[in-house]
Design a protein around this motif. Structure first.
Motif, PDB file in Angstrom:
ATOM      1  N   PRO A 220      17.706 -16.263 -84.117  1.00  0.00           N
ATOM      2  CA  PRO A 220      16.347 -15.745 -83.875  1.00  0.00           C
ATOM      3  C   PRO A 220      15.314 -16.303 -84.845  1.00  0.00           C
ATOM      4  CG  PRO A 220      17.935 -13.951 -83.902  1.00  0.00           C
ATOM      5  CD  PRO A 220      18.641 -15.171 -84.420  1.00  0.00           C
ATOM      6  N   MET A 221      15.715 -16.547 -86.111  1.00  0.00           N
ATOM      7  CA  MET A 221      14.754 -17.083 -87.073  1.00  0.00           C
ATOM      8  C   MET A 221      14.261 -18.460 -86.647  1.00  0.00           C
ATOM      9  SD  MET A 221      15.778 -15.991 -90.960  1.00  0.00           S
ATOM     10  CE  MET A 221      14.266 -16.718 -91.560  1.00  0.00           C
ATOM     11  N   VAL A 222      15.192 -19.290 -86.193  1.00  0.00           N
ATOM     12  CA  VAL A 222      14.826 -20.640 -85.768  1.00  0.00           C
ATOM     13  C   VAL A 222      13.984 -20.587 -84.494  1.00  0.00           C
ATOM     14  CG1 VAL A 222      15.715 -22.834 -84.901  1.00  0.00           C
ATOM     15  CG2 VAL A 222      16.815 -21.727 -86.868  1.00  0.00           C
ATOM     16  N   LEU A 223      14.479 -19.867 -83.467  1.00  0.00           N
ATOM     17  CA  LEU A 223      13.773 -19.831 -82.182  1.00  0.00           C
ATOM     18  C   LEU A 223      12.431 -19.107 -82.291  1.00  0.00           C
ATOM     19  CD1 LEU A 223      16.681 -19.189 -79.636  1.00  0.00           C
ATOM     20  CD2 LEU A 223      15.440 -21.310 -80.047  1.00  0.00           C
ATOM     21  N   GLY A 224      12.392 -18.004 -83.068  1.00  0.00           N
ATOM     22  CA  GLY A 224      11.137 -17.272 -83.251  1.00  0.00           C
ATOM     23  C   GLY A 224      10.082 -18.117 -83.942  1.00  0.00           C
ATOM     24  N   SER A 225      10.505 -18.870 -84.952  1.00  0.00           N
ATOM     25  CA  SER A 225       9.569 -19.761 -85.653  1.00  0.00           C
ATOM     26  C   SER A 225       9.055 -20.861 -84.724  1.00  0.00           C
ATOM     27  CB  SER A 225      10.260 -20.388 -86.869  1.00  0.00           C
ATOM     28  OG  SER A 225      10.675 -19.387 -87.778  1.00  0.00           O
ATOM     29  N   LEU A 226       9.936 -21.389 -83.866  1.00  0.00           N
ATOM     30  CA  LEU A 226       9.529 -22.423 -82.910  1.00  0.00           C
ATOM     31  C   LEU A 226       8.511 -21.889 -81.904  1.00  0.00           C
ATOM     32  CD1 LEU A 226      12.920 -24.237 -82.182  1.00  0.00           C
ATOM     33  CD2 LEU A 226      10.945 -25.148 -83.419  1.00  0.00           C
ATOM     34  N   VAL A 227       8.704 -20.638 -81.456  1.00  0.00           N
ATOM     35  CA  VAL A 227       7.741 -20.021 -80.530  1.00  0.00           C
ATOM     36  C   VAL A 227       6.385 -19.878 -81.204  1.00  0.00           C
ATOM     37  CG1 VAL A 227       7.158 -17.912 -79.254  1.00  0.00           C
ATOM     38  CG2 VAL A 227       9.477 -18.804 -79.162  1.00  0.00           C
ATOM     39  N   GLY A 228       6.374 -19.442 -82.460  1.00  0.00           N
ATOM     40  CA  GLY A 228       5.127 -19.325 -83.203  1.00  0.00           C
ATOM     41  C   GLY A 228       4.424 -20.667 -83.329  1.00  0.00           C
ATOM     42  N   HIS A 229       5.209 -21.709 -83.614  1.00  0.00           N
ATOM     43  CA  HIS A 229       4.642 -23.060 -83.716  1.00  0.00           C
ATOM     44  C   HIS A 229       4.094 -23.528 -82.373  1.00  0.00           C
ATOM     45  CE1 HIS A 229       4.160 -27.175 -85.098  1.00  0.00           C
ATOM     46  NE2 HIS A 229       4.860 -27.592 -84.050  1.00  0.00           N
ATOM     47  N   LEU A 230       4.821 -23.219 -81.292  1.00  0.00           N
ATOM     48  CA  LEU A 230       4.407 -23.619 -79.948  1.00  0.00           C
ATOM     49  C   LEU A 230       3.052 -23.022 -79.578  1.00  0.00           C
ATOM     50  CD1 LEU A 230       5.298 -25.104 -77.321  1.00  0.00           C
ATOM     51  CD2 LEU A 230       6.315 -22.952 -76.586  1.00  0.00           C
ATOM     52  N   PHE A 231       2.782 -21.784 -80.051  1.00  0.00           N
ATOM     53  CA  PHE A 231       1.517 -21.115 -79.741  1.00  0.00           C
ATOM     54  C   PHE A 231       0.505 -21.257 -80.876  1.00  0.00           C
ATOM     55  CE2 PHE A 231       4.325 -19.224 -76.630  1.00  0.00           C
ATOM     56  CZ  PHE A 231       3.509 -19.135 -75.512  1.00  0.00           C
ATOM     57  N   ALA A 232       0.691 -22.295 -81.675  1.00  0.00           N
ATOM     58  CA  ALA A 232      -0.285 -22.715 -82.700  1.00  0.00           C
ATOM     59  C   ALA A 232      -0.556 -21.659 -83.763  1.00  0.00           C
ATOM     60  CB  ALA A 232      -1.597 -23.128 -82.028  1.00  0.00           C
ATOM     61  N   LEU A 233       0.445 -20.840 -84.085  1.00  0.00           N
ATOM     62  CA  LEU A 233       0.299 -19.914 -85.211  1.00  0.00           C
ATOM     63  C   LEU A 233       0.451 -20.704 -86.511  1.00  0.00           C
ATOM     64  CD1 LEU A 233       2.386 -16.772 -84.139  1.00  0.00           C
ATOM     65  CD2 LEU A 233      -0.065 -17.147 -83.900  1.00  0.00           C
ATOM     66  N   PRO A 234      -0.175 -20.263 -87.598  1.00  0.00           N
ATOM     67  CA  PRO A 234       0.022 -20.929 -88.896  1.00  0.00           C
ATOM     68  C   PRO A 234       1.504 -20.956 -89.268  1.00  0.00           C
ATOM     69  CG  PRO A 234      -1.782 -19.345 -89.006  1.00  0.00           C
ATOM     70  CD  PRO A 234      -1.131 -19.142 -87.677  1.00  0.00           C
ATOM     71  N   VAL A 235       1.882 -21.901 -90.116  1.00  0.00           N
ATOM     72  CA  VAL A 235       3.291 -22.087 -90.485  1.00  0.00           C
ATOM     73  C   VAL A 235       3.894 -20.796 -91.054  1.00  0.00           C
ATOM     74  CG1 VAL A 235       4.881 -23.323 -92.012  1.00  0.00           C
ATOM     75  CG2 VAL A 235       3.009 -24.554 -90.895  1.00  0.00           C
ATOM     76  N   VAL A 236       3.167 -20.153 -91.969  1.00  0.00           N
ATOM     77  CA  VAL A 236       3.672 -18.927 -92.594  1.00  0.00           C
ATOM     78  C   VAL A 236       3.854 -17.828 -91.543  1.00  0.00           C
ATOM     79  CG1 VAL A 236       3.191 -17.126 -94.292  1.00  0.00           C
ATOM     80  CG2 VAL A 236       2.626 -19.486 -94.814  1.00  0.00           C
ATOM     81  N   SER A 237       2.911 -17.707 -90.613  1.00  0.00           N
ATOM     82  CA  SER A 237       3.004 -16.702 -89.551  1.00  0.00           C
ATOM     83  C   SER A 237       4.168 -17.000 -88.609  1.00  0.00           C
ATOM     84  CB  SER A 237       1.691 -16.639 -88.762  1.00  0.00           C
ATOM     85  OG  SER A 237       0.629 -16.222 -89.584  1.00  0.00           O
ATOM     86  N   SER A 238       4.408 -18.276 -88.345  1.00  0.00           N
ATOM     87  CA  SER A 238       5.523 -18.668 -87.476  1.00  0.00           C
ATOM     88  C   SER A 238       6.863 -18.311 -88.107  1.00  0.00           C
ATOM     89  CB  SER A 238       5.472 -20.173 -87.192  1.00  0.00           C
ATOM     90  OG  SER A 238       4.316 -20.519 -86.472  1.00  0.00           O
ATOM     91  N   ILE A 239       6.991 -18.580 -89.413  1.00  0.00           N
ATOM     92  CA  ILE A 239       8.223 -18.219 -90.123  1.00  0.00           C
ATOM     93  C   ILE A 239       8.416 -16.705 -90.101  1.00  0.00           C
ATOM     94  CG2 ILE A 239       9.374 -18.199 -92.369  1.00  0.00           C
ATOM     95  CD1 ILE A 239       7.914 -20.878 -92.948  1.00  0.00           C
ATOM     96  N   PHE A 240       7.312 -15.983 -90.324  1.00  0.00           N
ATOM     97  CA  PHE A 240       7.379 -14.525 -90.302  1.00  0.00           C
ATOM     98  C   PHE A 240       7.809 -14.019 -88.925  1.00  0.00           C
ATOM     99  CE2 PHE A 240       5.451 -10.344 -89.595  1.00  0.00           C
ATOM    100  CZ  PHE A 240       6.067  -9.635 -90.618  1.00  0.00           C
ATOM    101  N   LEU A 241       7.341 -14.661 -87.871  1.00  0.00           N
ATOM    102  CA  LEU A 241       7.729 -14.275 -86.506  1.00  0.00           C
ATOM    103  C   LEU A 241       9.244 -14.398 -86.335  1.00  0.00           C
ATOM    104  CD1 LEU A 241       6.452 -13.362 -83.827  1.00  0.00           C
ATOM    105  CD2 LEU A 241       6.306 -15.768 -83.174  1.00  0.00           C
ATOM    106  N   GLY A 242       9.809 -15.472 -86.893  1.00  0.00           N
ATOM    107  CA  GLY A 242      11.263 -15.636 -86.852  1.00  0.00           C
ATOM    108  C   GLY A 242      11.980 -14.517 -87.589  1.00  0.00           C
ATOM    109  N   ILE A 243      11.414 -14.093 -88.733  1.00  0.00           N
ATOM    110  CA  ILE A 243      12.012 -12.995 -89.510  1.00  0.00           C
ATOM    111  C   ILE A 243      11.975 -11.693 -88.707  1.00  0.00           C
ATOM    112  CG2 ILE A 243      11.771 -11.575 -91.592  1.00  0.00           C
ATOM    113  CD1 ILE A 243      10.639 -14.074 -93.004  1.00  0.00           C
ATOM    114  N   VAL A 244      10.846 -11.423 -88.053  1.00  0.00           N
ATOM    115  CA  VAL A 244      10.701 -10.202 -87.247  1.00  0.00           C
ATOM    116  C   VAL A 244      11.815 -10.104 -86.206  1.00  0.00           C
ATOM    117  CG1 VAL A 244       9.284  -9.041 -85.501  1.00  0.00           C
ATOM    118  CG2 VAL A 244       8.210  -9.970 -87.551  1.00  0.00           C
ATOM    119  N   PHE A 245      12.067 -11.202 -85.496  1.00  0.00           N
ATOM    120  CA  PHE A 245      13.048 -11.156 -84.403  1.00  0.00           C
ATOM    121  C   PHE A 245      14.486 -11.366 -84.875  1.00  0.00           C
ATOM    122  CE2 PHE A 245       9.238 -11.284 -81.943  1.00  0.00           C
ATOM    123  CZ  PHE A 245       9.561 -10.553 -80.812  1.00  0.00           C
TER     124      PHE A 245
END
Length: 388
Positions: free
Chosen positions: A97-122
């Motif tokens: 989930p950390m890898v895939l969640g971060s990739l989804v954040g990157h895909l939707f143009a979230l900042p790098v830190v926010s994308s990593i955090f998205l991976g942590i959430v999931f």
């Protein structure tokens, strides 16, 4: 104030029991109905029940009781037996989930830190939903039930550590110091908590419960069990972990005590008659349909990757530990639910401005959708196992 609160309680209790009845009649896990009641009664539709501070407080008591009862019903020796697969399932269930969640954040143009955090959430798992479904199917102390419980606890601890490090880095930036104080707060307090609960269980649990049994008062042993449940929930929270970890472990320590059947019977009544239904409803109260319009693609992708990442991680970890294909599918399904753990983490992100506005709402909706999917996946997997 009181009248409005009582109206909300009436709506929750009637709604959850009717929903549970309907779900049982059509063969769907009752927790699905309870979660949907939160969506129907909440701000998303009827707006009869709002996520007020007191509702959230009662909901937190509900999840603490639910996890205490899960520990109370568990087989301590079974959990020890499946410690290795539990750790493996937890680790893979965090990495995917950390890898895939971060990739989804990157895909939707979230900042790098926010994308990593998205991976942590999931990467978080909420076992409370899975506990309820496994309990309905009498599989809480089965092989797969033991792995799910063990993996969820390991998952909680590891994710709490990751969130602690991540928050410290965000707060302190270049001033972050990896000194003794940092590592003590990160790891030392957690180790101390498990040492305290082990020593209490070994030397003090028997005398405390024996003393409670000699007190001439109504339900003194059940009251003492609640005292221990809440005390260790507070202790685990103070030591930087989720309160449900403390509740689960003291329940687990009490599972072999002679008072276990009586205590469980009494606390089942307290929990399932009032507090636990409020917890399940409270999750549904966070749904906002407006998020679908603005971030439909993100919600769909987060939900799909959220389900698949935990399902695959749990399945692979179980198969690597030599569980059967059917049992491994149940384990993977049991790890899918994000529930309150992910909601707590995403609120931390909102406080640090890592996720804001409609993106926050979209993440919450995706968390709830994965939580709704988990009971259905567990049901399907258990029925499939029964046919094999």
């Amino acid at each position: 104030m009181l009248e409005h609160f009582l109206v909300m309680m009436i709506a929750i209790l009637l709604g959850t029991k009717l929903a549970g009845h309907l779900c049982n009649r059509i063969g769907v896990p009752s927790v699905i109905g309870e979660l949907l009641v939160g969506i129907i009664l909440g701000p998303a539709l009827l707006n009869i029940v709002q996520p007020t501070e007191i509702v959230q407080l009662f909901a937190q008591i509900g999840v603490i009781l639910l996890m205490f009862l899960a520990g109370l019903e568990s087989d301590l020796f079974q959990l020890k037996k499946y410690l290795k697969p539990s750790v493996l399932v937890a680790i893979l269930g965090i990495l995917f989930p950390m890898v895939l969640g971060s990739l989804v954040g990157h895909l939707f143009a979230l900042p790098v830190v926010s994308s990593i955090f998205l991976g942590i959430v999931f990467s978080a798992t909420s076992v409370s939903i899975s506990v309820q479904v496994l309990r309905e199917y009498n599989r809480l102390d089965s092989d797969e039930g033991s792995v799910i419980l063990g993996a969820a606890v390991v998952d909680d601890i590891v994710v709490v550590l990751i969130v602690s490090v991540f928050s410290s880095i965000i707060n302190m930036g270049s001033q972050l110091q990896f000194d003794f104080a940092f590592f003590w707060n990160l790891l030392g307090l957690k180790f101390l908590f498990f040492l305290v609960i082990y020593l209490f269980a070994k030397f003090l649990l028997q005398p405390v419960m024996r003393l409670a049994s000699r007190v001439v008062a109504i339900e003194s042993q059940a009251a003492m069990a609640l005292v221990l449940c809440f005390a260790f929930a507070i202790l685990s929270e103070k030591m930087g972990m989720s309160d449900v970890i403390g509740a689960f472990f003291i329940g687990l320590m009490m599972s072999t005590h002679p008072s276990q059947p009586k205590v469980q019977e009494k606390l089942d009544t307290i929990g399932y008659a009032f507090f636990i239904p409020i917890f399940f409803v409270s999750i549904g109260l966070n749904v906002e349909f407006s998020a679908f319009k603005e971030h439909f693609g993100m919600i769909v992708l987060l939900t799909l990757t959220g389900i698949l990442s935990k399902l695959v991680g749990g399945y692979l970890g179980s198969r690597m530990s030599h569980l059967s294909k059917s049992a491994s599918t149940i384990v993977g399904s049991g790890m899918v639910s994000r529930g309150e753990m992910a909601l707590i983490i995403v609120q931390i992100g909102q406080a640090h401005h890592l996720v804001t506005g409609s993106v926050y709402s979209a993440i919450v909706v995706a968390i709830i959708l994965t939580t709704l999917a988990s009971p259905l996946l567990i049901k399907y997997s258990i029925e499939k196992l029964g046919k094999n």
